[in-house]
Design a protein around this motif. Structure first.
Motif, PDB file in Angstrom:
ATOM      1  N   GLN A  16       0.804  -1.180  -0.075  1.00  0.00           N
ATOM      2  CA  GLN A  16      -0.109   0.039   0.062  1.00  0.00           C
ATOM      3  C   GLN A  16       0.865   1.312  -0.049  1.00  0.00           C
ATOM      4  O   GLN A  16       0.594   2.331  -0.709  1.00  0.00           O
ATOM      5  CB  GLN A  16      -1.012  -0.039   1.032  1.00  0.00           C
ATOM      6  CG  GLN A  16      -2.102  -0.950   1.059  1.00  0.00           C
ATOM      7  CD  GLN A  16      -2.963  -1.131   2.532  1.00  0.00           C
ATOM      8  OE1 GLN A  16      -2.650  -0.472   3.520  1.00  0.00           O
ATOM      9  NE2 GLN A  16      -3.907  -1.873   2.406  1.00  0.00           N
ATOM     10  N   ALA A  17       1.875   1.392   0.746  1.00  0.00           N
ATOM     11  CA  ALA A  17       3.045   2.567   0.887  1.00  0.00           C
ATOM     12  C   ALA A  17       3.487   2.571  -0.538  1.00  0.00           C
ATOM     13  O   ALA A  17       3.457   3.746  -1.116  1.00  0.00           O
ATOM     14  CB  ALA A  17       3.914   2.374   1.932  1.00  0.00           C
ATOM     15  N   SER A  20       0.981   3.875  -2.921  1.00  0.00           N
ATOM     16  CA  SER A  20       0.866   5.326  -2.763  1.00  0.00           C
ATOM     17  C   SER A  20       1.923   6.239  -3.188  1.00  0.00           C
ATOM     18  O   SER A  20       1.679   7.297  -3.776  1.00  0.00           O
ATOM     19  CB  SER A  20       0.530   5.665  -1.172  1.00  0.00           C
ATOM     20  OG  SER A  20       0.612   6.879  -0.952  1.00  0.00           O
ATOM     21  N   ILE A  21       3.073   5.827  -2.925  1.00  0.00           N
ATOM     22  CA  ILE A  21       4.237   6.685  -3.312  1.00  0.00           C
ATOM     23  C   ILE A  21       4.249   6.515  -4.775  1.00  0.00           C
ATOM     24  O   ILE A  21       4.556   7.559  -5.501  1.00  0.00           O
ATOM     25  CB  ILE A  21       5.625   6.051  -2.907  1.00  0.00           C
ATOM     26  CG1 ILE A  21       5.769   5.929  -1.363  1.00  0.00           C
ATOM     27  CG2 ILE A  21       6.862   6.508  -3.583  1.00  0.00           C
ATOM     28  CD1 ILE A  21       6.644   5.530  -0.672  1.00  0.00           C
ATOM     29  N   ALA A  23       1.812   6.440  -6.859  1.00  0.00           N
ATOM     30  CA  ALA A  23       0.633   7.326  -7.329  1.00  0.00           C
ATOM     31  C   ALA A  23       1.156   8.789  -7.085  1.00  0.00           C
ATOM     32  O   ALA A  23       0.661   9.520  -8.121  1.00  0.00           O
ATOM     33  CB  ALA A  23      -0.587   6.917  -6.467  1.00  0.00           C
ATOM     34  N   SER A  24       1.801   9.108  -6.099  1.00  0.00           N
ATOM     35  CA  SER A  24       2.168  10.691  -5.992  1.00  0.00           C
ATOM     36  C   SER A  24       3.262  11.130  -6.982  1.00  0.00           C
ATOM     37  O   SER A  24       3.286  12.063  -7.507  1.00  0.00           O
ATOM     38  CB  SER A  24       2.620  10.719  -4.595  1.00  0.00           C
ATOM     39  OG  SER A  24       3.979  10.103  -4.210  1.00  0.00           O
ATOM     40  N   SER A  27       1.257  11.467 -10.167  1.00  0.00           N
ATOM     41  CA  SER A  27       0.653  12.763 -10.173  1.00  0.00           C
ATOM     42  C   SER A  27       1.756  14.041 -10.256  1.00  0.00           C
ATOM     43  O   SER A  27       1.243  14.827 -10.965  1.00  0.00           O
ATOM     44  CB  SER A  27       0.099  12.799  -8.715  1.00  0.00           C
ATOM     45  OG  SER A  27      -0.633  14.211  -8.551  1.00  0.00           O
TER      46      SER A  27
END
Length: 145
Positions: A16-17, A20-21, A23-24, A27
């Motif tokens: 999950q981490a 998340s990283i 995805a950022s 972005s």
């Protein structure tokens, strides 16, 4: 049995981490693209203005918006300022493109390190030109009657 469950839990948190990283990072790349596009539009507007006022008489009056205030100047005063602004924007675009390339390399390394594979959506394939072919269709909408 409990140690196996805790290691699976730790692994899913880690996944999950990583997600998340990732995805950022994606972005940030999208933000670079939108800022570059925005600045390129401004450069094209500056080019249009330069092309429009360059052939005119240098002593002719023109108006320029500075910080939300409309000021009256001559073409002789405005033209060099608009050209400087255009050059400055082009330098910023070049720096943003360099930063974008660094970020793309960073994302590619992150993908390799964490074995991330990006799935294409169904119905989309890429042809040799890198363009997407498939389910997307353009729609032209006329004025409401």
């Amino acid at each position: 049995m409990s140690s196996k469950a805790s290691s699976e839990n730790r692994e899913s948190i880690n996944e999950q981490a990583i997600a998340s990283i990732y995805a950022s990072m994606r972005s940030e790349i999208n933000q670079f693209y939108s800022k570059i596009t925005e600045l390129e539009m401004e450069v094209s507007e500056h080019s249009l203005v330069i092309g429009a006022i360059q052939p005119l008489d240098p002593s002719r009056r023109c108006f320029r918006m500075i910080g939300g205030v409309l000021v009256e100047r001559t073409i002789n005063e405005v033209l060099p300022a608009v050209q400087r602004n255009k050059e400055g924007l082009q330098e910023v675009i070049a720096r943003l493109n360099e930063a974008l390339e660094k970020k793309k390399k960073e994302v590619a390394e992150f993908e390799v390190k964490h074995k991330i594979k990006v799935r294409k959506s169904d119905g989309e394939t890429q042809d040799d030109g890198g363009r997407k072919v498939g389910s997307a269709q353009g729609v032209l909408v006329g004025p409401a009657s």
